[in-house]
Motif scaffolding. Structure first.
Motif, PDB file in Angstrom:
ATOM      1  N   GLU A  65       0.840  -1.207   0.000  1.00  0.00           N
ATOM      2  CA  GLU A  65       0.000   0.000   0.000  1.00  0.00           C
ATOM      3  C   GLU A  65       0.877   1.260   0.000  1.00  0.00           C
ATOM      4  O   GLU A  65       0.621   2.213  -0.729  1.00  0.00           O
ATOM      5  CB  GLU A  65      -0.908  -0.023   1.234  1.00  0.00           C
ATOM      6  CG  GLU A  65      -2.136   0.846   1.099  1.00  0.00           C
ATOM      7  CD  GLU A  65      -3.062   0.709   2.318  1.00  0.00           C
ATOM      8  OE1 GLU A  65      -3.518   1.763   2.794  1.00  0.00           O
ATOM      9  OE2 GLU A  65      -3.298  -0.429   2.763  1.00  0.00           O
ATOM     10  N   GLU A  66       1.941   1.215   0.813  1.00  0.00           N
ATOM     11  CA  GLU A  66       2.841   2.375   0.924  1.00  0.00           C
ATOM     12  C   GLU A  66       3.563   2.651  -0.405  1.00  0.00           C
ATOM     13  O   GLU A  66       3.624   3.793  -0.866  1.00  0.00           O
ATOM     14  CB  GLU A  66       3.884   2.132   2.022  1.00  0.00           C
ATOM     15  CG  GLU A  66       4.807   3.325   2.248  1.00  0.00           C
ATOM     16  CD  GLU A  66       6.012   3.000   3.143  1.00  0.00           C
ATOM     17  OE1 GLU A  66       6.738   3.948   3.474  1.00  0.00           O
ATOM     18  OE2 GLU A  66       6.212   1.824   3.488  1.00  0.00           O
ATOM     19  N   ASN A  67       4.107   1.594  -1.032  1.00  0.00           N
ATOM     20  CA  ASN A  67       4.820   1.788  -2.299  1.00  0.00           C
ATOM     21  C   ASN A  67       3.903   2.281  -3.406  1.00  0.00           C
ATOM     22  O   ASN A  67       4.279   3.155  -4.196  1.00  0.00           O
ATOM     23  CB  ASN A  67       5.522   0.492  -2.729  1.00  0.00           C
ATOM     24  CG  ASN A  67       6.844   0.281  -2.027  1.00  0.00           C
ATOM     25  OD1 ASN A  67       7.395   1.214  -1.424  1.00  0.00           O
ATOM     26  ND2 ASN A  67       7.372  -0.930  -2.089  1.00  0.00           N
ATOM     27  N   VAL A  68       2.702   1.735  -3.473  1.00  0.00           N
ATOM     28  CA  VAL A  68       1.734   2.179  -4.496  1.00  0.00           C
ATOM     29  C   VAL A  68       1.424   3.662  -4.288  1.00  0.00           C
ATOM     30  O   VAL A  68       1.406   4.449  -5.235  1.00  0.00           O
ATOM     31  CB  VAL A  68       0.447   1.313  -4.470  1.00  0.00           C
ATOM     32  CG1 VAL A  68      -0.626   1.907  -5.382  1.00  0.00           C
ATOM     33  CG2 VAL A  68       0.758  -0.126  -4.896  1.00  0.00           C
ATOM     34  N   GLU A  69       1.219   4.041  -3.037  1.00  0.00           N
ATOM     35  CA  GLU A  69       0.900   5.439  -2.715  1.00  0.00           C
ATOM     36  C   GLU A  69       2.070   6.365  -3.061  1.00  0.00           C
ATOM     37  O   GLU A  69       1.886   7.444  -3.628  1.00  0.00           O
ATOM     38  CB  GLU A  69       0.543   5.556  -1.220  1.00  0.00           C
ATOM     39  CG  GLU A  69      -0.127   6.864  -0.811  1.00  0.00           C
ATOM     40  CD  GLU A  69      -1.282   7.291  -1.721  1.00  0.00           C
ATOM     41  OE1 GLU A  69      -1.230   8.441  -2.220  1.00  0.00           O
ATOM     42  OE2 GLU A  69      -2.204   6.491  -1.967  1.00  0.00           O
ATOM     43  N   GLU A  70       3.289   5.938  -2.732  1.00  0.00           N
ATOM     44  CA  GLU A  70       4.484   6.751  -3.025  1.00  0.00           C
ATOM     45  C   GLU A  70       4.724   6.865  -4.529  1.00  0.00           C
ATOM     46  O   GLU A  70       5.113   7.925  -5.025  1.00  0.00           O
ATOM     47  CB  GLU A  70       5.720   6.161  -2.334  1.00  0.00           C
ATOM     48  CG  GLU A  70       5.740   6.398  -0.832  1.00  0.00           C
ATOM     49  CD  GLU A  70       7.159   6.447  -0.258  1.00  0.00           C
ATOM     50  OE1 GLU A  70       8.110   6.083  -0.969  1.00  0.00           O
ATOM     51  OE2 GLU A  70       7.290   6.867   0.904  1.00  0.00           O
ATOM     52  N   LEU A  71       4.494   5.768  -5.239  1.00  0.00           N
ATOM     53  CA  LEU A  71       4.644   5.801  -6.703  1.00  0.00           C
ATOM     54  C   LEU A  71       3.627   6.760  -7.323  1.00  0.00           C
ATOM     55  O   LEU A  71       3.956   7.534  -8.228  1.00  0.00           O
ATOM     56  CB  LEU A  71       4.473   4.398  -7.295  1.00  0.00           C
ATOM     57  CG  LEU A  71       5.635   3.419  -7.079  1.00  0.00           C
ATOM     58  CD1 LEU A  71       5.199   2.000  -7.408  1.00  0.00           C
ATOM     59  CD2 LEU A  71       6.848   3.804  -7.926  1.00  0.00           C
ATOM     60  N   LYS A  72       2.407   6.710  -6.786  1.00  0.00           N
ATOM     61  CA  LYS A  72       1.352   7.595  -7.303  1.00  0.00           C
ATOM     62  C   LYS A  72       1.706   9.068  -7.046  1.00  0.00           C
ATOM     63  O   LYS A  72       1.584   9.922  -7.936  1.00  0.00           O
ATOM     64  CB  LYS A  72       0.022   7.242  -6.630  1.00  0.00           C
ATOM     65  CG  LYS A  72      -1.156   8.056  -7.172  1.00  0.00           C
ATOM     66  CD  LYS A  72      -2.446   7.704  -6.474  1.00  0.00           C
ATOM     67  CE  LYS A  72      -3.594   8.555  -7.023  1.00  0.00           C
ATOM     68  NZ  LYS A  72      -4.866   8.229  -6.391  1.00  0.00           N
ATOM     69  N   ARG A  73       2.149   9.356  -5.841  1.00  0.00           N
ATOM     70  CA  ARG A  73       2.489  10.735  -5.463  1.00  0.00           C
ATOM     71  C   ARG A  73       3.673  11.234  -6.298  1.00  0.00           C
ATOM     72  O   ARG A  73       3.672  12.362  -6.816  1.00  0.00           O
ATOM     73  CB  ARG A  73       2.828  10.769  -3.964  1.00  0.00           C
ATOM     74  CG  ARG A  73       2.937  12.161  -3.353  1.00  0.00           C
ATOM     75  CD  ARG A  73       2.799  12.076  -1.830  1.00  0.00           C
ATOM     76  NE  ARG A  73       3.825  11.289  -1.189  1.00  0.00           N
ATOM     77  CZ  ARG A  73       4.989  11.781  -0.747  1.00  0.00           C
ATOM     78  NH1 ARG A  73       5.271  13.069  -0.867  1.00  0.00           N
ATOM     79  NH2 ARG A  73       5.868  11.002  -0.153  1.00  0.00           N
ATOM     80  N   ALA A  74       4.686  10.385  -6.455  1.00  0.00           N
ATOM     81  CA  ALA A  74       5.871  10.764  -7.233  1.00  0.00           C
ATOM     82  C   ALA A  74       5.527  10.960  -8.710  1.00  0.00           C
ATOM     83  O   ALA A  74       6.011  11.885  -9.357  1.00  0.00           O
ATOM     84  CB  ALA A  74       6.953   9.701  -7.083  1.00  0.00           C
ATOM     85  N   SER A  75       4.670  10.078  -9.223  1.00  0.00           N
ATOM     86  CA  SER A  75       4.242  10.179 -10.625  1.00  0.00           C
ATOM     87  C   SER A  75       3.615  11.543 -10.895  1.00  0.00           C
ATOM     88  O   SER A  75       3.905  12.199 -11.906  1.00  0.00           O
ATOM     89  CB  SER A  75       3.260   9.050 -10.933  1.00  0.00           C
ATOM     90  OG  SER A  75       2.695   9.219 -12.205  1.00  0.00           O
ATOM     91  N   LYS A  76       2.793  11.986  -9.940  1.00  0.00           N
ATOM     92  CA  LYS A  76       2.108  13.281 -10.070  1.00  0.00           C
ATOM     93  C   LYS A  76       3.084  14.449  -9.859  1.00  0.00           C
ATOM     94  O   LYS A  76       3.150  15.376 -10.661  1.00  0.00           O
ATOM     95  CB  LYS A  76       0.980  13.335  -9.041  1.00  0.00           C
ATOM     96  CG  LYS A  76      -0.009  14.467  -9.255  1.00  0.00           C
ATOM     97  CD  LYS A  76      -1.143  14.395  -8.244  1.00  0.00           C
ATOM     98  CE  LYS A  76      -1.950  15.683  -8.302  1.00  0.00           C
ATOM     99  NZ  LYS A  76      -2.773  15.877  -7.118  1.00  0.00           N
TER     100      LYS A  76
END
Length: 286
Positions: free
Chosen positions: A46-57
């Motif tokens: 959950e943490e990695n998916v969230e961090e990837l999403k935030r970084a992508s944006k």
């Protein structure tokens, strides 16, 4: 002129993700000028998916593709699979605005057995149909093993001719390692590729010591194992012709991957690959 997008296969950064976290790793890629990644061998917590999403944006980095095996690589192996975790994987794709999913390699249990491989491919083709209902395309990443011949035909061509929904993520180093011309082979897969792996093919330095010369077995072990995974532009492949053939054949993402960096920091290797690609005329592909 048409253009593709150059990105990074994050498999080579899995230790950086462990050390820095997904967000800081993506920030570093942004600083190197990259605008696309393929996520592989990064646990999709959950943490990695969230961090990837935030970084992508935050850094305007496309999540070009994600990885998921169809089935475990070995019986009882940990990790998510499309067979057991379909809904979770589809949800992650939607969260990260990613519509390409790739199978990294054949399960180790079927390698070397043509009938088992083709049964696996049949299941992968069915999964490609199931994923297409969610707007996700499934790709199969190739190595050298798929160039074994059966009745004079490459296994990979047999796979291609027995599928229509499954795409192929061709890896130019492994095509070369199979003794096949990557430029010509890529052209034969026109319309079946969207993702291409860029890694160069280098003959490393032969480091011989006195003991090696006293034991010919040791010497020839070194002599016959000189092939290295090289930074793009640092090996023997015709990278420009490969990229042009890829573009002509439908590749959208050209992903830098280096399976082994031989002790060098992977960010340094990626920086060198990027500099070489810019010099070749692909600066606006980043």
């Amino acid at each position: 002129m048409n253009k593709g997008k150059i990105g990074v296969q994050m498999m080579m950064l899995k230790e950086k993700v462990e050390e820095l976290g997904a967000y800081e790793t993506m920030k570093k890629l942004h600083e190197l000028g990259f605008g696309a990644v393929e996520v592989s061998q990064i646990p999709m917590t959950e943490e990695n998916v969230e961090e990837l999403k935030r970084a992508s944006k935050d850094f305007d980095i496309n999540i070009a593709a994600m990885s998921a095996p169809l089935e475990p690589m070995l019986p009882g192996a940990p990790g998510e699979t499309l067979t057991d975790d379909f809904d979770k994987i589809v949800k992650d794709c939607k969260t990260l605005d990613c519509n390409f999913l790739r199978i990294g390699m054949l399960p180790l249990t079927v390698m070397g057995d043509k009938d088992q491989i083709m049964a696996f491919i049949e299941r992968a083709e069915a999964m490609a149909g199931k994923l297409s209902e969610h707007g996700i395309e499934l790709y199969y990443h190739t190595h050298h093993i798929e160039f074994q011949k059966y009745d004079g035909e490459y296994l990979l061509d047999i796979i291609k001719n027995n599928t229509s929904k499954l795409g192929f993520e061709l890896d130019v180093h492994w095509i070369q390692r199979a003794g096949v011309n990557p430029v010509e082979f890529i052209k034969e897969y026109k319309g079946r590729i969207s993702l291409l792996h860029l890694k160069d093919y280098r003959i490393g330095k032969l480091d011989v010591n006195k003991e090696d010369l006293e034991d010919m077995k040791k010497f020839f072990e070194k002599f016959t194992n000189l092939i290295e995974f090289a930074e793009v532009g640092e090996g023997n492949l015709d990278i420009k012709s490969i990229i042009e053939a890829g573009l002509e054949s439908g590749a959208q993402y050209f992903l830098i991957e280096q399976d082994d960096t031989y002790g060098r920091d992977p960010f340094d290797c990626l920086k060198l690959s990027a500099e070489n690609l810019r010099e070749l005329g692909y600066a606006d592909w980043f």
